[in-house]
Design a protein around this motif. Structure first.
Motif, PDB file in Angstrom:
ATOM      1  N   GLU A   1       0.831  -1.203   0.000  1.00 21.39           N
ATOM      2  CA  GLU A   1       0.000   0.000   0.000  1.00 21.39           C
ATOM      3  C   GLU A   1       0.865   1.252   0.000  1.00 21.39           C
ATOM      4  O   GLU A   1       0.588   2.208  -0.733  1.00 21.39           O
ATOM      5  CB  GLU A   1      -0.914   0.002   1.224  1.00 21.39           C
ATOM      6  CG  GLU A   1      -2.049  -1.005   1.139  1.00 21.39           C
ATOM      7  CD  GLU A   1      -2.872  -1.062   2.412  1.00 21.39           C
ATOM      8  OE1 GLU A   1      -4.077  -1.360   2.340  1.00 21.39           O
ATOM      9  OE2 GLU A   1      -2.292  -0.825   3.496  1.00 21.39           O
TER      10      GLU A   1
ATOM     11  N   LYS B   1       2.334   1.858  -3.424  1.00 18.94           N
ATOM     12  CA  LYS B   1       1.352   2.418  -4.358  1.00 18.94           C
ATOM     13  C   LYS B   1       1.128   3.908  -4.101  1.00 18.94           C
ATOM     14  O   LYS B   1       1.007   4.700  -5.043  1.00 18.94           O
ATOM     15  CB  LYS B   1       0.036   1.660  -4.230  1.00 18.94           C
ATOM     16  CG  LYS B   1       0.069   0.242  -4.772  1.00 18.94           C
ATOM     17  CD  LYS B   1      -1.292  -0.429  -4.614  1.00 18.94           C
ATOM     18  CE  LYS B   1      -1.270  -1.846  -5.178  1.00 18.94           C
ATOM     19  NZ  LYS B   1      -2.589  -2.517  -5.001  1.00 18.94           N
ATOM     20  N   ILE B   2       1.085   4.282  -2.818  1.00 12.19           N
ATOM     21  CA  ILE B   2       0.888   5.690  -2.458  1.00 12.19           C
ATOM     22  C   ILE B   2       2.080   6.521  -2.909  1.00 12.19           C
ATOM     23  O   ILE B   2       1.930   7.630  -3.444  1.00 12.19           O
ATOM     24  CB  ILE B   2       0.674   5.858  -0.945  1.00 12.19           C
ATOM     25  CG1 ILE B   2      -0.685   5.294  -0.542  1.00 12.19           C
ATOM     26  CG2 ILE B   2       0.778   7.316  -0.529  1.00 12.19           C
ATOM     27  CD1 ILE B   2      -1.868   6.017  -1.152  1.00 12.19           C
TER      28      ILE B   2
ATOM     29  N   LEU C   1       1.932   6.980  -6.646  1.00 10.23           N
ATOM     30  CA  LEU C   1       0.875   7.928  -6.990  1.00 10.23           C
ATOM     31  C   LEU C   1       1.311   9.350  -6.681  1.00 10.23           C
ATOM     32  O   LEU C   1       1.100  10.266  -7.493  1.00 10.23           O
ATOM     33  CB  LEU C   1      -0.404   7.596  -6.207  1.00 10.23           C
ATOM     34  CG  LEU C   1      -1.602   8.525  -6.428  1.00 10.23           C
ATOM     35  CD1 LEU C   1      -2.049   8.487  -7.888  1.00 10.23           C
ATOM     36  CD2 LEU C   1      -2.742   8.133  -5.501  1.00 10.23           C
TER      37      LEU C   1
ATOM     38  N   GLU D   1      -7.283   3.986   1.340  1.00 11.70           N
ATOM     39  CA  GLU D   1      -8.163   4.778   0.485  1.00 11.70           C
ATOM     40  C   GLU D   1      -8.162   6.257   0.878  1.00 11.70           C
ATOM     41  O   GLU D   1      -8.328   7.136   0.027  1.00 11.70           O
ATOM     42  CB  GLU D   1      -9.590   4.241   0.532  1.00 11.70           C
ATOM     43  CG  GLU D   1      -9.778   2.877  -0.118  1.00 11.70           C
ATOM     44  CD  GLU D   1      -9.276   1.732   0.747  1.00 11.70           C
ATOM     45  OE1 GLU D   1      -8.990   1.979   1.951  1.00 11.70           O
ATOM     46  OE2 GLU D   1      -9.172   0.606   0.240  1.00 11.70           O
TER      47      GLU D   1
ATOM     48  N   LYS E   1      -4.986   7.777  -0.532  1.00  9.20           N
ATOM     49  CA  LYS E   1      -5.084   7.727  -2.000  1.00  9.20           C
ATOM     50  C   LYS E   1      -5.978   8.855  -2.502  1.00  9.20           C
ATOM     51  O   LYS E   1      -5.618   9.592  -3.430  1.00  9.20           O
ATOM     52  CB  LYS E   1      -5.639   6.379  -2.444  1.00  9.20           C
ATOM     53  CG  LYS E   1      -5.798   6.229  -3.960  1.00  9.20           C
ATOM     54  CD  LYS E   1      -6.259   4.813  -4.304  1.00  9.20           C
ATOM     55  CE  LYS E   1      -6.406   4.630  -5.815  1.00  9.20           C
ATOM     56  NZ  LYS E   1      -7.526   5.429  -6.361  1.00  9.20           N
TER      57      LYS E   1
ATOM     58  N   GLU F   1      -4.818  12.127  -4.782  1.00  8.47           N
ATOM     59  CA  GLU F   1      -5.474  12.363  -6.076  1.00  8.47           C
ATOM     60  C   GLU F   1      -6.112  13.746  -6.118  1.00  8.47           C
ATOM     61  O   GLU F   1      -6.045  14.435  -7.136  1.00  8.47           O
ATOM     62  CB  GLU F   1      -6.534  11.283  -6.312  1.00  8.47           C
ATOM     63  CG  GLU F   1      -5.941   9.915  -6.603  1.00  8.47           C
ATOM     64  CD  GLU F   1      -7.005   8.832  -6.705  1.00  8.47           C
ATOM     65  OE1 GLU F   1      -6.717   7.774  -7.299  1.00  8.47           O
ATOM     66  OE2 GLU F   1      -8.123   9.034  -6.175  1.00  8.47           O
TER      67      GLU F   1
END
Length: 245
Positions: free
Chosen positions: A52, A55-56, A59, A78, A81, A85
């Motif tokens: 996780e 992925k963060i 991103l 989430e 994330k 975003e």
């Protein structure tokens, strides 16, 4: 503003809006031990997994955002994330925030005062209260309380927090004079303008004589997709500033 206060100011006229604001703001900022939010306790078993976190990081890198304190965050993947975003979309509209090789920093802060959901330090460093963001359901509830009091913009929810803080970043980078812009829109004096904001935006927006929270509360209102007329006009002027840079 609660109904009893509204009645005293606008119906019975037993107190002025300025008197009410002074008492309310002082209470909000000085009575730190009264009705403090009870955030969830830290739980190291819920720290983001390596996958996780990877992925963060990817991103954030793709959006030109530097992360701090995220690796040991014991909240939901989430949540981070969505925040990253959102910041990516916002800074795309305001390119100077990250121009010249500068990066926006998102910090998960574990030592922030319990009453603060977030704060922006320096120019581009957005700090989120890790204790508040650990449990979104509690954060939702506490934010809703502030909205009910009129402290934050009606119609916003906890997601508006990041928009609010980004507004401070825009102010810092583009040197926005929010009070001046608001006076131009309302055609009122600074004092009358603050009264206007108390009624038409939020107590937070009208609670500072220098207007420091106006742009942030406008950004929060814009995030709803259904901002009021004042917020639309103010935001349009900010976009004009951005285009002229």
């Amino acid at each position: 503003m609660r109904y009893s206060d509204w009645q005293a100011v606008y119906i019975d006229k037993t107190k002025t809006l300025e008197d009410w604001r002074k008492v309310y703001v002082e209470k909000r900022f000085n009575e730190k031990t009264v009705n403090r939010p009870q955030w969830a306790l830290r739980d190291r078993t819920k720290i983001l997994s390596k996958e996780e976190y990877k992925k963060i990081r990817e991103l954030a890198d793709s959006n030109g955002i530097y992360l701090s304190g995220i690796k040991n965050f014991d909240g939901k993947f989430e949540t981070i994330k969505e925040t990253v975003e959102t910041l990516g979309k916002l800074q795309a509209k305001f390119p100077n925030v990250v121009s010249g090789g500068k990066r926006l920093t998102l910090t998960m802060n574990y030592s922030m005062d319990a009453e603060d959901f977030a704060m922006t330090t320096k120019i581009r460093n957005i700090n989120l209260n890790a204790n508040a963001y650990r449990d979104i359901e509690i954060l939702k509830s506490e934010y809703e309380k502030a909205v009910e009091e009129g402290w934050f913009v009606k119609g916003t929810d906890w997601r508006a927090i990041i928009h609010h803080e980004f507004g401070h970043g825009v102010t810092n980078v583009y040197k926005i004079n929010s009070l001046k812009i608001t006076c131009e829109i309302t055609e009122l004096s600074p004092k009358q303008t603050l009264d206007f904001l108390d009624i038409n935006l939020s107590h937070y927006a009208g609670g500072y004589n220098d207007g420091r929270e106006i742009i942030s509360e406008v950004f929060a209102d814009i995030s709803t997709g259904k901002p009021n007329d004042f917020s639309r006009k103010f935001y349009a002027k900010i976009l004009e500033v951005v285009k002229s840079e």
